[in-house]
Design an enzyme around this catalytic site. Structure first.
Site, PDB file in Angstrom:
ATOM      1  N   ARG A   1     -26.462  -4.676 122.566  1.00 55.87           N
ATOM      2  CA  ARG A   1     -25.340  -3.925 121.980  1.00 55.87           C
ATOM      3  C   ARG A   1     -24.193  -3.807 122.969  1.00 55.87           C
ATOM      4  O   ARG A   1     -23.027  -3.862 122.584  1.00 55.87           O
ATOM      5  CB  ARG A   1     -25.813  -2.538 121.540  1.00 55.87           C
TER       6      ARG A   1
ATOM      7  N   LYS B   1     -18.839   8.944 120.838  1.00 50.14           N
ATOM      8  CA  LYS B   1     -17.927   8.878 119.693  1.00 50.14           C
ATOM      9  C   LYS B   1     -18.400   9.789 118.555  1.00 50.14           C
ATOM     10  O   LYS B   1     -17.610  10.512 117.978  1.00 50.14           O
ATOM     11  CB  LYS B   1     -17.820   7.441 119.161  1.00 50.14           C
TER      12      LYS B   1
ATOM     13  N   ARG C   1     -14.946  -2.691 114.623  1.00 55.80           N
ATOM     14  CA  ARG C   1     -15.707  -3.145 115.780  1.00 55.80           C
ATOM     15  C   ARG C   1     -15.361  -4.578 116.152  1.00 55.80           C
ATOM     16  O   ARG C   1     -15.885  -5.095 117.132  1.00 55.80           O
ATOM     17  CB  ARG C   1     -17.194  -3.076 115.456  1.00 55.80           C
TER      18      ARG C   1
ATOM     19  N   ARG D   1     -31.297   9.453 123.884  1.00 52.88           N
ATOM     20  CA  ARG D   1     -30.687   9.931 122.633  1.00 52.88           C
ATOM     21  C   ARG D   1     -31.716  10.151 121.539  1.00 52.88           C
ATOM     22  O   ARG D   1     -32.658   9.388 121.385  1.00 52.88           O
ATOM     23  CB  ARG D   1     -29.652   8.906 122.161  1.00 52.88           C
TER      24      ARG D   1
ATOM     25  N   ARG E   1     -33.463   6.122 117.645  1.00 57.43           N
ATOM     26  CA  ARG E   1     -32.957   4.995 116.872  1.00 57.43           C
ATOM     27  C   ARG E   1     -33.633   3.717 117.348  1.00 57.43           C
ATOM     28  O   ARG E   1     -33.755   3.484 118.541  1.00 57.43           O
ATOM     29  CB  ARG E   1     -31.451   4.859 117.077  1.00 57.43           C
TER      30      ARG E   1
HETATM   31  P1  AMP Z   1     -23.392   2.916 115.590  1.00 59.25           P
HETATM   32  O1  AMP Z   1     -24.133   4.061 115.020  1.00 59.25           O
HETATM   33  O2  AMP Z   1     -21.911   3.004 115.332  1.00 59.25           O
HETATM   34  O3  AMP Z   1     -23.713   2.644 117.034  1.00 59.25           O
HETATM   35  O4  AMP Z   1     -23.877   1.612 114.773  1.00 59.25           O
HETATM   36  C1  AMP Z   1     -25.220   1.176 114.835  1.00 59.25           C
HETATM   37  C2  AMP Z   1     -25.318  -0.281 114.426  1.00 59.25           C
HETATM   38  O5  AMP Z   1     -24.819  -0.441 113.079  1.00 59.25           O
HETATM   39  C3  AMP Z   1     -24.482  -1.242 115.248  1.00 59.25           C
HETATM   40  O6  AMP Z   1     -25.161  -1.658 116.430  1.00 59.25           O
HETATM   41  C4  AMP Z   1     -24.270  -2.385 114.272  1.00 59.25           C
HETATM   42  O7  AMP Z   1     -25.431  -3.191 114.156  1.00 59.25           O
HETATM   43  C5  AMP Z   1     -24.096  -1.651 112.947  1.00 59.25           C
HETATM   44  N1  AMP Z   1     -22.661  -1.307 112.707  1.00 59.25           N
HETATM   45  C6  AMP Z   1     -22.102  -0.073 112.650  1.00 59.25           C
HETATM   46  N2  AMP Z   1     -20.784  -0.143 112.449  1.00 59.25           N
HETATM   47  C7  AMP Z   1     -20.488  -1.460 112.363  1.00 59.25           C
HETATM   48  C8  AMP Z   1     -19.298  -2.213 112.184  1.00 59.25           C
HETATM   49  N3  AMP Z   1     -18.111  -1.590 112.056  1.00 59.25           N
HETATM   50  N4  AMP Z   1     -19.395  -3.558 112.161  1.00 59.25           N
HETATM   51  C9  AMP Z   1     -20.566  -4.211 112.278  1.00 59.25           C
HETATM   52  N5  AMP Z   1     -21.724  -3.572 112.492  1.00 59.25           N
HETATM   53  C10 AMP Z   1     -21.702  -2.213 112.522  1.00 59.25           C
END
Ligand code: AMP
Length: 206
Positions: free
Chosen positions: A164, A14, A89, A123, A153
């Site tokens: 996740r 994404k 999400r 990653r 990360r």
């Molecule tokens: P991402 O980089 O989008 O994979 O986000 C990394 C982490 O941030 C996720 O595993 C969640 O813990 C948190 N996070 C990011 N976006 C959201 C969201 N829209 N709602 C809740 N948690 C989020």
């Protein structure tokens, strides 16, 4: 330009597609994950709160991310289209979003499960938002975009990844049905970055 939502499992690509779309159509790339990681790095109150959830692979509470996105969408650069990456999400987030924005298209990036595991385990990311993979970096640890040191990360560790993916299945995958019902869902079967982006552009230019 359109208001775009990107759906897809963690590691579906994404972030990569969102960055390409933002550049091509000159619209802001709004990633809640990037915003939260920046806050963690800067040790803000929001960052401290978010870290406890992110490190476990859990979602940050809906109210928190909804407020972040509402604020961001009210900024001047987001008045002529944007790409949301990692938000919504949950169904509650999608409902809150539908009250303040009209989403024109939800692109659902579909990637085989084995590819996701391979991607997440190799990653590397940069605080500037750039994402890469050990297979591409080949031992070089500096960011190809800004030169800072790239890192793994915390939430890409194997035990967190499993969490996740479970969270994705339970809480985020239902959004596919939500946007299908809204009549704006387009499935993209992801292949290479370039071919996927071609399919994305075709969908956006319709
Ligand atoms: P991402 O980089 O989008 O994979 O986000 C990394 C982490 O941030 C996720 O595993 C969640 O813990 C948190 N996070 C990011 N976006 C959201 C969201 N829209 N709602 C809740 N948690 C989020």
């Amino acid at each position: 330009m359109k208001n775009i939502v990107l759906l897809g499992a963690p590691g579906a690509g994404k972030g990569t597609q969102a960055a390409l779309i933002a550049k091509e159509y000159n619209i802001p790339h709004i990633s809640t994950g990037d915003i939260l990681r920046r806050n963690i790095k800067e040790q803000t109150e929001l960052g401290k709160l978010a870290k406890s959830y992110i490190d476990k692979g859990a979602l940050v509470p809906d109210e928190v991310v909804i407020d972040i996105v509402k604020d961001r969408l009210s900024e001047s650069d987001a008045q002529n289209g944007y790409i949301l990456d990692g938000f919504p999400r949950t169904i509650a987030q999608a409902e809150a979003l539908s009250k303040v924005a009209k989403i024109d298209i939800a692109l659902n990036i579909i990637v085989p499960f084995e590819t996701i595991i391979e991607r997440l385990s190799g990653r590397r990311v940069c605080i500037c938002g750039e994402t890469s993979h050990v297979n591409v970096l080949k031992g070089n640890e500096t960011c190809p975009k800004c030169g800072q040191k790239m890192f793994i990360r915390d939430d890409d560790k194997p035990e967190t990844v499993k969490n996740r993916l479970d969270v994705y299945e339970k809480q985020t995958a239902p959004l596919i049905g939500f946007y299908e019902k809204a009549g704006v869902l387009v499935d993209i079967n992801a292949t290479s970055v370039e071919d996927t982006f071609e399919a994305v552009k075709e969908a956006l230019n319709k």
